[in-house]
Design an enzyme around this catalytic site. Structure first.
Site, short mmCIF file in Angstrom:
data_model
loop_
_atom_site.label_atom_id
_atom_site.label_comp_id
_atom_site.label_asym_id
_atom_site.label_seq_id
_atom_site.Cartn_x
_atom_site.Cartn_y
_atom_site.Cartn_z
N HIS A 165 0.31 4.40 -6.65
CA HIS A 165 0.27 3.78 -5.32
C HIS A 165 -0.26 4.76 -4.28
CE1 HIS A 165 2.34 0.90 -2.32
NE2 HIS A 165 1.70 1.81 -1.59
N GLN B 108 -2.68 -5.64 5.25
CA GLN B 108 -1.77 -4.77 6.02
C GLN B 108 -1.13 -5.48 7.21
OE1 GLN B 108 -0.91 -0.81 6.13
NE2 GLN B 108 0.56 -2.29 6.86
N ASP C 15 1.41 7.54 -2.15
CA ASP C 15 1.24 6.62 -1.03
C ASP C 15 0.19 7.12 -0.04
OD1 ASP C 15 1.66 4.24 0.30
OD2 ASP C 15 3.63 4.76 1.11
N HIS D 130 3.71 -4.68 -1.33
CA HIS D 130 4.57 -3.82 -0.50
C HIS D 130 5.76 -4.71 -0.14
CE1 HIS D 130 1.07 -1.24 -0.08
NE2 HIS D 130 1.73 -0.39 0.69
N GLU E 172 9.79 -2.85 2.61
CA GLU E 172 9.65 -1.44 3.01
C GLU E 172 10.25 -1.27 4.40
OE1 GLU E 172 5.70 0.12 3.53
OE2 GLU E 172 6.40 2.20 3.49
N TRP F 70 0.58 7.63 8.36
CA TRP F 70 1.97 7.51 7.94
C TRP F 70 2.55 8.84 7.47
CZ3 TRP F 70 -1.84 3.90 6.89
CH2 TRP F 70 -1.66 2.65 7.46
N HIS G 38 -3.12 4.89 -0.66
CA HIS G 38 -4.06 4.20 0.25
C HIS G 38 -5.25 5.12 0.45
CE1 HIS G 38 -1.08 1.06 1.62
NE2 HIS G 38 -0.28 1.95 1.07
N1 17E Z 1 1.00 0.66 4.91
C1 17E Z 1 2.26 0.19 4.70
O1 17E Z 1 2.55 -0.97 5.00
N2 17E Z 1 3.18 1.01 4.16
C2 17E Z 1 2.88 2.27 3.84
N3 17E Z 1 3.81 3.05 3.31
C3 17E Z 1 1.58 2.75 4.07
C4 17E Z 1 0.66 1.91 4.59
C5 17E Z 1 1.23 4.16 3.73
FE FE2 Z 2 1.80 1.82 0.54
#
Ligand code: 17E
Ligand code: FE2
Length: 422
Positions: free
Chosen positions: A63, A158, A315, A216, A219, A321, A65
Site C-alpha cells: 500500500h 480520494q 503508505d 481505504h 481510517e 500525510w 500512494h
Molecule cells: N489518503 C488517504 O485517504 N489516507 C492516507 N493514509 C493517505 C492518503 C496517505
Molecule cells: Fe493510503
C-alpha cells in the site's frame, strides 16, 4: 562436466516459507531459478559469495500512494498532522499535476524501493481529479518498469465516490483505462449511507470489470465508523474475499471488545486481506486524543492470531500525510512490532512474513512469488542471518535480483571501533 548458469549465489541462508533456513547455492539461467542445492558443481559469469547471509523473496509493498510521493511541503506542510489536512493539501497540489510530474516522482520512488529490496508494489492513484493525470501517469509507469518491478494500480477516489458530481464516473473511467483494482474511502463519504452505498458500488464495479478491490476503510479513530462490516458482508455474499483488501481499518483499534469479537467471526468467513500502515497510522491517528492517547492501529495481532492474511504498507514517502519515509519495508515491520506489541519471537517472524509472503497473497501474485526451481528469479540478499536479525538491525540489502538480473547492490559500510589511546 560442471554445469553453467548466468548467475550463481554461493552458500546463502535460504529462507523457506515455513521459516526454515537452508545453506544453499542457487543457479539462475534465463531469468529463472534453475537449481537450488547444498553445493552446485557449476560456474557462472557472475558468482556472488553470500555465505551466512539471508536469501529472501523480495519485499512486497502492499500500500503506497506513488502519485503523491515526494511532494511534502508542496504547497505547504501539514501542521495538524491529520488525515484531513493531508487531503486538503493534496487537493491543492493535485490541481497542477502533469503526466511528467507524476511519472518522474513515481519512478524515482520505485527506484528507491527496488534498491531496498521491494520488487512488488501496489499503489493507489487518486481518481477524483478531472484529468485522471495521476492514474494515467501510473499506468504508463507500470508499463515502463515492468522488466524490473511489478506495479499494481488501484483507482482510488480520494474525495469520495459521492463527494463530487463526477467522481463516480471518473472511477469507472479509470477501470476502463486499465486500473488493476478499485478502491474507496467510505469513512470520508458525506454520510454513513453514502459510505455503505460506496462499498456496494465498489463490489459491483469489481465484478463488472473483473478487478481486485482495495478499500481505504475506517481510517479514523471514530469507534462508530463501521464500514469494515459492510466490506465483510459484501465479501461473504459475492465470495470475492481473497480478491478483496481492507486497508488501514484503524477504527478497529477503537471498537469495543464485544463488537470486535462478533466482527472477527464474520471476518474469518470472508478470507479478505488486511493491510496495516503502521508508520502512518501511528502518526495520523490519535490526533484528537489527549491522554491516554490511542495508537490508532487495526488489531493486527488478533487478526494474525485468527489466521487472517495481514500485510503491510509504507503508505507514504514524503507527501502531505507523512514527510518522512524512504520506502524501506523493514522500517514498516519494525514500527509494527512496537505499535502492535508483537515482540515475541514468533510474532516478530510473523511481521517479517507480512512484508513478504503475506503481501504476495494480498496482491494476488499467485505461483510466481517465492524462491523455487522453475520460478522467475526474483530474490534479495540481506546482510542478516535470519528474519529477527534483519528486523532488529533493519539490515542492509546487499543484492537485489530481478528477473534474473542483478539490479542493485550495496557495499556494506563497516563501522570500526577506535579505542582512545592516551
Ligand atoms: N489518503 C488517504 O485517504 N489516507 C492516507 N493514509 C493517505 C492518503 C496517505
Ligand atoms: Fe493510503
Amino acid at each position: 562436466m560442471p554445469s553453467s548458469y548466468d548467475l550463481l549465489l554461493r552458500q546463502g541462508r535460504l529462507l523457506r516459507p515455513n521459516g526454515d533456513l537452508n545453506t544453499v547455492d542457487i543457479g539462475i539461467t534465463a531469468g529463472t531459478i534453475a537449481a537450488i542445492a547444498p553445493h552446485l558443481d557449476a560456474s557462472a559469469p557472475l558468482e556472488l559469495e553470500v555465505e551466512g547471509q539471508l536469501i529472501s523473496p523480495p519485499f512486497v509493498e502492499s500500500h503506497i500512494h506513488l502519485d503523491s510521493a515526494l511532494t511534502a511541503g508542496e504547497p505547504r506542510w501539514n501542521e495538524s498532522g491529520t488525515l484531513f489536512e493531508g487531503i486538503e493539501i493534496w487537493r491543492e497540489r493535485k490541481q497542477d499535476l502533469s503526466l511528467d510530474d507524476v511519472k518522474r516522482r513515481a519512478l524515482e520512488t520505485l527506484k528507491q524501493q527496488a534498491m531496498q529490496g521491494v520488487l512488488y508494489v501496489r499503489s493507489h492513484a487518486d481518481v477524483s481529479e478531472a484529468n485522471l493525470m495521476a492514474l494515467q501517469g501510473l499506468l504508463e509507469v507500470r508499463e515502463a518498469v515492468k522488466d524490473w518491478i511489478t506495479l499494481q494500480v488501484i483507482a482510488f477516489p480520494q474525495d469520495g465516490i459521492y463527494g463530487g458530481p463526477q467522481n463516480e464516473e471518473l472511477l469507472e473511467e479509470a477501470l476502463k483505462l486499465g486500473a488493476d483494482g478499485v478502491g474507496g474511502i467510505p469513512h470520508y463519504e458525506l454520510t454513513r449511507e453514502d459510505g455503505v452505498r460506496s462499498v456496494q458500488r465498489i463490489f459491483e464495479l469489481a465484478q463488472q470489470y473483473d478487478r481486485l478491490i482495495d478499500i481505504h476503510c475506517d481510517e479514523i479513530d471514530d469507534d462508530q465508523s463501521r464500514f469494515l462490516e459492510v466490506v465483510a458482508a459484501c465479501a461473504i455474499r459475492t465470495g470475492m474475499g481473497p480478491r478483496v483488501s481492507a486497508s488501514h481499518t484503524t477504527a478497529f483499534g477503537s471498537y469495543n471488545n464485544a463488537y470486535a469479537l462478533k466482527l472477527l467471526g464474520f471476518l474469518r468467513r470472508t478470507q479478505i486481506n488486511f493491510i496495516a500502515n503502521p508508520l502512518i497510522n501511528i502518526t495520523l491517528q490519535g490526533r484528537t486524543d489527549t491522554y491516554p492517547k490511542r495508537r490508532g492501529l487495526t488489531r493486527v495481532k488478533e487478526l494474525w492470531q485468527q489466521g487472517m492474511n495481514v500485510s503491510l504498507g509504507h503508505d507514504c514517502v514524503q507527501d502531505p500525510w507523512y514527510s518522512l519515509g524512504t520506502g524501506n519495508m523493514l522500517d514498516v515491520a519494525f514500527m509494527l512490532i512496537h505499535v502492535a506489541q508483537m515482540t515475541g519471537m514468533s510474532e516478530m517472524n510473523a511481521c517479517y512474513d507480512m512484508i513478504t509472503w503475506n503481501g504476495a497473497k494480498t496482491l494476488h501474485l499467485g505461483e510466481t512469488y517465492g524462491i523455487e526451481v522453475g520460478k522467475p528469479a526474483n530474490l534479495i540478499v540481506l546482510d542478516a542471518c535470519n528474519r529477527y536479525d534483519a528486523l532488529r538491525r533493519r539490515a542492509t540489502v546487499r543484492y537485489v535480483i530481478s528477473r534474473g538480473n542483478l539490479i542493485a547492490s550495496t557495499e556494506t559500510p563497516q563501522m570500526k571501533w577506535q579505542p582512545l589511546t592516551s
